[in-house]
Enzyme design. Sequence first.
Site, PDB file in Angstrom:
ATOM      1  N   HIS A 101      93.065  43.119  86.831  1.00  6.55           N
ATOM      2  CA  HIS A 101      92.919  41.940  85.941  1.00  6.55           C
ATOM      3  C   HIS A 101      91.850  40.978  86.452  1.00  6.55           C
ATOM      4  O   HIS A 101      91.926  39.775  86.213  1.00  6.55           O
ATOM      5  CB  HIS A 101      94.247  41.180  85.778  1.00  6.55           C
ATOM      6  N   GLU A 152      71.807  44.042  83.387  1.00  4.19           N
ATOM      7  CA  GLU A 152      72.206  43.557  82.051  1.00  4.19           C
ATOM      8  C   GLU A 152      71.630  44.445  80.957  1.00  4.19           C
ATOM      9  O   GLU A 152      72.291  44.763  79.959  1.00  4.19           O
ATOM     10  CB  GLU A 152      71.730  42.119  81.849  1.00  4.19           C
ATOM     11  N   SER A 155      63.485  33.125  86.563  1.00  3.90           N
ATOM     12  CA  SER A 155      63.593  32.372  85.314  1.00  3.90           C
ATOM     13  C   SER A 155      62.274  31.633  85.106  1.00  3.90           C
ATOM     14  O   SER A 155      61.591  31.278  86.070  1.00  3.90           O
ATOM     15  CB  SER A 155      64.748  31.379  85.428  1.00  3.90           C
ATOM     16  N   LYS A 186      66.443  30.755  90.430  1.00  2.38           N
ATOM     17  CA  LYS A 186      67.128  31.905  89.838  1.00  2.38           C
ATOM     18  C   LYS A 186      66.634  33.264  90.325  1.00  2.38           C
ATOM     19  O   LYS A 186      65.456  33.466  90.542  1.00  2.38           O
ATOM     20  CB  LYS A 186      66.975  31.866  88.317  1.00  2.38           C
TER      21      LYS A 186
END
Length: 471
Positions: A155, A289, A276, A282
Amino acid sequence: MQYFSGRFKEKASDLILDFHSTIKFEERMAYYDIMGSIAHVRGLGKQNIITHEEAELIEKTLKEILKEIEEGKFKFLVEYEDIHMNIEKVLIDKIGDTGKKLHTGRSRNDQAALDLKLYVKDEIKKVQSYIVELLEILNKTAENNLKTFMPGFTHLQKAQPITFGHYLMAYAEMFKRDYERLENAFDVMNFSPLGSAALAGTTYPLDMEYTSRILGFKRPVWNSLDGVADRDHVMETISVLSIIMVHLSRFCEEIILFCSNDFGYIELSDAFSTGSSIMPQKKNPDAAELIRGKSGRVFGDLMGILTAVKGIPLAYNKDMQEDKEAFFDAVDTVKACFTVFNGMVKTMKPNKERMLKACHNGFINATDAADYLTRKGMSFRDAYKITGTIVAYCIDNKKSLENLSLEEYKNFSDLFENDIYKEIDIENCVEKRKTLGGPSEEKVKLHIENTKNFINTAIENIKNYKLNDIF
Ligand code: ARG
C-alpha cells in the site's frame, strides 16, 4: 493495382490509391518479402512449374532488387500500392515475361501473411536480446546490493525490510517471464502460410513442406483459410509487448518515486535526467516518465488490432492490413524504451544511507517483534496484538522499537529479554528470511545464480537463431 489489372476500365483515383496504399510505411518489409519470393520461386523451380533457369533468373534479380533497396536506390511508388507489387513491378521491368511467372500459385494474401510472420519472428528475437541485456544489468546490480537494506512496501506504506538486490531481482523475474512469453509466441506462430494462396490453396503442385523448411518454419499451416486469415501472431506478440510495457512502466514509476527528494533512495545519472527551463535546482526523471507514458501507445496498438480483427469474416479482408502499423508502432516503441531504460538502470546509483535510514522509521521490524514473542511461546495473534500496542506506545512517545528500553518492553510482556534487540535489528530481520525467494543474502544469491543460467541459455538460444536458409 492498375498495372496488373485487366478487369478495370478506369484508372483508380489518386484518393483511393493513397488511402489503401501501405507502401508509405512498409519499406521495412522488403527484406522479408524478397526472402518469401525467393522461397516461392525455388519451390516453383523444384516442382518444374517453371524452369530452373527461370527460377534462377528470378532469384538473382530479386537479390539485385534487394541490394538496390538496401542502397536506397529503389523508388517505391504509391501507385503500386504495397511492398509486394512494388517489388514485382520492378522485377518485371527488369526481366520481362520471366518476371511475370513469380506470382504463379501465389496470392498477395499468403504473401502478406508470410512476410509479417517472418518480420514478427525476427523482431521477437530482437526484443529478447534487449531483455537479456536488462537481465544482465539487474543481476549485476543485485549482486552489488545484497546488503543494501531498504524498506519493502505494501500500500506504499513501509512494511518489512528487504534489500535493494532483492527488490531488483523481483523485476528480473518479470522480464524472464516476458522472455518466455515471447519464446512461446514464436513457437505458436511458427507455421508457414505460403501455399495458402488467396484462400483455397492452389492447383499447382507446390511443395509447401519445402518452402516452409527453407523459410525456417516448423511446418506449413494446416488450413489455407486460416493461413491467410490468421493474425493471432500479431495480437499475441503485441499482448506480450503490452505486458512488457506494464513491467517497464511499474519499474519506471518506482524509479520516479525513489529518486524524488522525499525518498532519495536512488540517483539517476545526469546523462539520463533532464533539467527544468525555469527551476535551476531540478533534475527530472523524464525518461522514466516517458516510458511510463509510452505504455499507453502499446496498449492502444493492442486494442486496435484486436478490434480490427474481431469482426472479419474468413478469409482475407482489407481490414487486416491494419496489422502492420499496429505491430510496427508497438515493437518500435518497446525497443526504443529498452534502449533508454537499460542505460538508465545501468547507471543509476542506490543511496545506501538513505535507504537504511528509511528502515529505521515506520516500524518495519514490528512483524519480527511479534515473531519473537511467538517463538517464546505466545500465540501469534496475541503476539500481534501486544506488538501493535507497543507500536502505538512508540508513536505516542516518539520512539522506535530499536530504542525502547528493556524495562519498557517488559511492561508489555515478561517474555522480552535482551535478545529482542538482535531480533529486530534490520540486517538480522533480512537474514532470517531464508524462505525460497526471500530477501536473505543466501536466497538472493541463489536467485542470481538461477538467473545467470537463464541468461546463458537465452544468449545461446539467440546466437543459434537463424530466421531462414535463404540468405
Ligand atoms: N497490402 C495488403 C496487406 O497488407 C496485402 C494483401 C492484399 N490483398 C488483397 N487481396 N488486397 O494486407
